[in-house]
Write a protein that holds these residues in place. Structure first.
Motif, PDB file in Angstrom:
ATOM      1  N   VAL A 292       7.206  -2.124 -13.668  1.00  0.00           N
ATOM      2  CA  VAL A 292       7.927  -2.461 -12.431  1.00  0.00           C
ATOM      3  C   VAL A 292       6.927  -2.640 -11.281  1.00  0.00           C
ATOM      4  O   VAL A 292       6.990  -3.595 -10.496  1.00  0.00           O
ATOM      5  CB  VAL A 292       8.970  -1.369 -12.085  1.00  0.00           C
ATOM      6  CG1 VAL A 292       9.576  -1.623 -10.711  1.00  0.00           C
ATOM      7  CG2 VAL A 292      10.060  -1.324 -13.141  1.00  0.00           C
ATOM      8  N   LEU A 293       5.970  -1.714 -11.198  1.00  0.00           N
ATOM      9  CA  LEU A 293       4.975  -1.799 -10.114  1.00  0.00           C
ATOM     10  C   LEU A 293       4.083  -3.034 -10.257  1.00  0.00           C
ATOM     11  O   LEU A 293       3.734  -3.675  -9.265  1.00  0.00           O
ATOM     12  CB  LEU A 293       4.119  -0.537 -10.078  1.00  0.00           C
ATOM     13  CG  LEU A 293       4.745   0.661  -9.358  1.00  0.00           C
ATOM     14  CD1 LEU A 293       3.854   1.879  -9.474  1.00  0.00           C
ATOM     15  CD2 LEU A 293       4.987   0.345  -7.887  1.00  0.00           C
ATOM     16  N   ILE A 294       3.718  -3.352 -11.490  1.00  0.00           N
ATOM     17  CA  ILE A 294       2.894  -4.545 -11.715  1.00  0.00           C
ATOM     18  C   ILE A 294       3.659  -5.786 -11.263  1.00  0.00           C
ATOM     19  O   ILE A 294       3.111  -6.650 -10.560  1.00  0.00           O
ATOM     20  CB  ILE A 294       2.491  -4.684 -13.201  1.00  0.00           C
ATOM     21  CG1 ILE A 294       1.523  -3.556 -13.585  1.00  0.00           C
ATOM     22  CG2 ILE A 294       1.813  -6.045 -13.457  1.00  0.00           C
ATOM     23  CD1 ILE A 294       1.237  -3.477 -15.088  1.00  0.00           C
TER      24      ILE A 294
ATOM     25  N   CYS B 213       2.633  -8.430  -8.347  1.00  0.00           N
ATOM     26  CA  CYS B 213       2.508  -9.866  -8.577  1.00  0.00           C
ATOM     27  C   CYS B 213       3.308 -10.638  -7.530  1.00  0.00           C
ATOM     28  O   CYS B 213       2.804 -11.589  -6.921  1.00  0.00           O
ATOM     29  CB  CYS B 213       2.997 -10.241  -9.963  1.00  0.00           C
ATOM     30  SG  CYS B 213       1.856  -9.742 -11.245  1.00  0.00           S
ATOM     31  N   ILE B 214       4.555 -10.194  -7.320  1.00  0.00           N
ATOM     32  CA  ILE B 214       5.407 -10.886  -6.344  1.00  0.00           C
ATOM     33  C   ILE B 214       4.755 -10.856  -4.960  1.00  0.00           C
ATOM     34  O   ILE B 214       4.689 -11.865  -4.252  1.00  0.00           O
ATOM     35  CB  ILE B 214       6.813 -10.231  -6.301  1.00  0.00           C
ATOM     36  CG1 ILE B 214       7.521 -10.486  -7.637  1.00  0.00           C
ATOM     37  CG2 ILE B 214       7.637 -10.781  -5.142  1.00  0.00           C
ATOM     38  CD1 ILE B 214       8.792  -9.699  -7.823  1.00  0.00           C
ATOM     39  N   ILE B 215       4.242  -9.677  -4.597  1.00  0.00           N
ATOM     40  CA  ILE B 215       3.615  -9.531  -3.279  1.00  0.00           C
ATOM     41  C   ILE B 215       2.424 -10.477  -3.133  1.00  0.00           C
ATOM     42  O   ILE B 215       2.269 -11.170  -2.126  1.00  0.00           O
ATOM     43  CB  ILE B 215       3.196  -8.055  -3.073  1.00  0.00           C
ATOM     44  CG1 ILE B 215       4.444  -7.240  -2.728  1.00  0.00           C
ATOM     45  CG2 ILE B 215       2.147  -7.926  -1.978  1.00  0.00           C
ATOM     46  CD1 ILE B 215       4.269  -5.751  -2.849  1.00  0.00           C
ATOM     47  N   LEU B 216       1.604 -10.542  -4.174  1.00  0.00           N
ATOM     48  CA  LEU B 216       0.433 -11.425  -4.109  1.00  0.00           C
ATOM     49  C   LEU B 216       0.853 -12.885  -3.982  1.00  0.00           C
ATOM     50  O   LEU B 216       0.252 -13.656  -3.229  1.00  0.00           O
ATOM     51  CB  LEU B 216      -0.445 -11.245  -5.350  1.00  0.00           C
ATOM     52  CG  LEU B 216      -1.338 -10.012  -5.336  1.00  0.00           C
ATOM     53  CD1 LEU B 216      -2.146  -9.935  -6.610  1.00  0.00           C
ATOM     54  CD2 LEU B 216      -2.265 -10.017  -4.128  1.00  0.00           C
TER      55      LEU B 216
ATOM     56  N   ARG C  50       0.837  -1.198   0.000  1.00  0.00           N
ATOM     57  CA  ARG C  50       0.000   0.000   0.000  1.00  0.00           C
ATOM     58  C   ARG C  50       0.873   1.250   0.000  1.00  0.00           C
ATOM     59  O   ARG C  50       0.557   2.248  -0.653  1.00  0.00           O
ATOM     60  CB  ARG C  50      -0.941  -0.031   1.208  1.00  0.00           C
ATOM     61  CG  ARG C  50      -1.911   1.118   1.321  1.00  0.00           C
ATOM     62  CD  ARG C  50      -2.955   1.089   0.198  1.00  0.00           C
ATOM     63  NE  ARG C  50      -3.773   2.308   0.234  1.00  0.00           N
ATOM     64  CZ  ARG C  50      -3.425   3.446  -0.345  1.00  0.00           C
ATOM     65  NH1 ARG C  50      -2.270   3.542  -1.000  1.00  0.00           N
ATOM     66  NH2 ARG C  50      -4.208   4.506  -0.273  1.00  0.00           N
ATOM     67  N   GLY C  51       1.971   1.192   0.732  1.00  0.00           N
ATOM     68  CA  GLY C  51       2.895   2.326   0.800  1.00  0.00           C
ATOM     69  C   GLY C  51       3.534   2.616  -0.541  1.00  0.00           C
ATOM     70  O   GLY C  51       3.610   3.771  -0.983  1.00  0.00           O
ATOM     71  N   ILE C  52       3.980   1.562  -1.216  1.00  0.00           N
ATOM     72  CA  ILE C  52       4.600   1.709  -2.536  1.00  0.00           C
ATOM     73  C   ILE C  52       3.623   2.367  -3.514  1.00  0.00           C
ATOM     74  O   ILE C  52       4.001   3.174  -4.355  1.00  0.00           O
ATOM     75  CB  ILE C  52       5.001   0.308  -3.093  1.00  0.00           C
ATOM     76  CG1 ILE C  52       6.274  -0.191  -2.416  1.00  0.00           C
ATOM     77  CG2 ILE C  52       5.152   0.318  -4.601  1.00  0.00           C
ATOM     78  CD1 ILE C  52       7.554   0.179  -3.125  1.00  0.00           C
ATOM     79  N   GLY C  53       2.346   2.022  -3.393  1.00  0.00           N
ATOM     80  CA  GLY C  53       1.356   2.513  -4.363  1.00  0.00           C
ATOM     81  C   GLY C  53       0.756   3.854  -3.991  1.00  0.00           C
ATOM     82  O   GLY C  53      -0.051   4.402  -4.736  1.00  0.00           O
TER      83      GLY C  53
END
Lengths: 250, 273
Positions: free
Chosen positions: B253-255, B259-262, B210-213
């Motif tokens: 990069v954000l996508i 994906c990695i986080i999920l 959430r912070g990154i986004g």
């Protein structure tokens, strides 16, 4: 030696009980579910605070409502074998048993030997490095007992220690447990709803109903069940009967 | 079998077929709606352009700034959020529901409102900002303001998750530790945290994500200053008109990060169950 007077208002009734247990003696608290017997153990161990009364263990006052004394559970040195054992699931057998010693800051090379001796005595040396989640019921019971006894407790509390076992394991461990409790030579209090546990493991028996003692005497007196008062919730039907009013005979 | 009966049966069959087709169409449209925009980003940029864009100093700065601020924000969130998550999981107290609702508010609040609120509090004439300004400290339009916005918006996600994780730890283990000689703090560290671990980690990851986004609150309280407050989402917005390739590269990069986080959260939740 333990002397205690415990008074605690619970949701449905008031618990009011006097206890006196000598070293090497096993007191059994017998009663149906919700009679307040587990609460007694929690009050003695300091996990719950009595409303009134006092607890004196080996001449040291652990609780006194009058003098405002309350020794927290971690300083009481009371061993507690919980129902379902409460073994730490994220630790191995060794780490479970040595937990109390580590909390006492005993160096590892000293407690290693001690843990090994307990594992040998209880016949569970081969599972030393196993996660406790991989153990059988009987092995768990032994780990729980070792974990509570290794701290050389001044008092040992056992909450339904045989309930989680199947019947054949129960028969075997019941006899073992009696020997271990007598040999370890501290006062022990065992909570059960089984008459057979009380007869075989206990020296003294207190029968609880709604927080009050309705019968007390020697465990050997339980052989003649006619001494149990008729007007209690415990109405004897027959020796073979599995359970009456929540007290089991197996 | 009469003609009419046969007709009824045929029309029933037809109805079922149509229903299945409509159902399948809805499913396909739904999946396409949520995936097609992301794929179109991937298709708009060649691998060479992507690598070139990523190496651009402004883009690079944005990535680094995002990672650093989100890591700082997550650390602050864990330090501040863990005690209250534990308190709310373990103890009944007057007003607990009220406190929990207040802490949940930033989750549903529009980020621009959160940003404005932080601006009013920490701005030069704000309640705290005014005082800090007097002693020579400015918060707004600094990197710290970026962190502040992320903490405010992402913190409640962690607190919620951590509370659930703590509530799932059976108290009997804590009781057992206490009787074995562990004080409350040692019990918390040696027993409660390890048993709540997977839940806590997924809380941390959710907070970090959430912070990154974070965009809305950040742009209001920290502005969009390259190298100082321009995180990835802000850079995507800022570069969109001048350098679309850079924006797309950052989006990819954000996508990938999402994906990695999920995937990590899926693995963790699979393990805990």
């Amino acid at each position: 030696m333990l002397n205690a007077t415990l008074i605690k208002k619970l949701r449905d009734f008031e618990l009011d009980i006097d206890l006196s247990v000598n070293d090497g003696e096993v007191m059994v608290l017998l009663g149906e579910n919700g009679s307040g017997k587990s609460t007694v153990l929690n009050l003695l161990s300091g996990l719950l605070v009595p409303d009134e009364g006092n607890i004196i263990l080996n001449n040291i006052e652990l609780f006194s409502s009058e003098k405002g004394i309350f020794v927290p559970p971690e300083e009481r040195n009371i061993g507690y074998v919980f129902q379902n054992y409460a073994l730490f699931p994220h630790m191995t057998v060794f780490d479970n048993i040595s937990f109390g010693l580590r909390m006492r800051r005993i160096p590892k090379n000293q407690f290693n030997e001690e843990v090994d001796r307990f594992l040998e005595d209880l016949g569970i040396a081969h599972v030393k490095c196993e996660r406790v989640t991989n153990l059988s019921g009987g092995q768990r019971q032994r780990v729980a007992l070792a974990r509570a006894l290794i701290i050389r407790p001044h008092l040992l509390l056992l909450d339904e220690p045989l309930t989680a076992l199947d019947q054949s394991a129960r028969e075997k461990i019941r006899l073992e447990l009696r020997t271990q409790l007598v040999n370890s030579n501290q006062p022990s209090i065992l909570v059960t709803h089984s008459l057979k546990d009380a007869r075989i493991i206990g020296d003294k028996v207190m029968m609880l109903e709604k927080g009050k003692v309705i019968w007390s005497g020697k465990a050997s007196d339980l052989k003649s069940l006619s001494t149990i008062p008729d007007d209690s919730a415990v109405n004897f039907v027959s020796e073979e009967y599995i359970s009456f009013s929540g007290i089991a005979i197996d | 079998m009469s003609f009419t009966q046969k007709g009824t049966r045929n029309s029933k069959k037809l109805k079922t077929t149509i229903a299945i087709i409509i159902f399948a169409l809805i499913i396909i449209i739904t999946i396409l709606f949520f995936t097609l925009p992301l794929f179109s980003l991937l298709l708009r940029i060649s691998p060479e352009d992507f690598i070139a864009a990523i190496l651009d100093p402004d883009v690079n700065n944005a990535i680094m700034l995002s990672l650093i601020t989100a890591a700082m924000a997550t650390t602050i969130i864990v330090l501040l959020g863990t005690p209250i998550a534990y308190l709310n999981a373990r103890y009944e107290y007057r007003g607990r529901n009220f406190v929990e609702t207040l802490l949940d508010l930033p989750i549903v609040l529009p980020p621009s409102v959160a940003g404005l609120a932080l601006l009013v509090l920490f701005g030069r004439r704000g309640l705290i900002g005014g005082f800090l300004n007097d002693i020579g400290i400015t918060i707004i339009f600094t990197t710290f303001a970026v962190v502040l916005a992320q903490v405010f918006v992402a913190g409640p996600l962690y607190i919620r998750q951590a509370k659930t994780a703590f509530a799932m730890v059976d108290r009997v283990y804590e009781n057992a530790a206490r009787t074995l000689g562990a004080g409350p703090f040692v019990t918390f560290v040696k027993v409660t945290i390890p048993l709540a671990w997977t839940g806590l980690v997924s809380g941390v990851i959710l907070g970090f994500a959430r912070g990154i986004g974070e965009f809305g609150a950040t742009i209001m309280v920290a502005g969009n200053l390259p190298g100082k407050t321009q995180t990835m989402p802000l850079a995507i917005y800022g570069m969109m008109q001048s350098d679309l390739t850079a924006s797309i590269a950052l989006s990819i990069v954000l996508i990938a990060m999402s994906c990695i986080i999920l995937i990590i959260i899926r693995i963790l939740s699979g393990r805990s169950s």
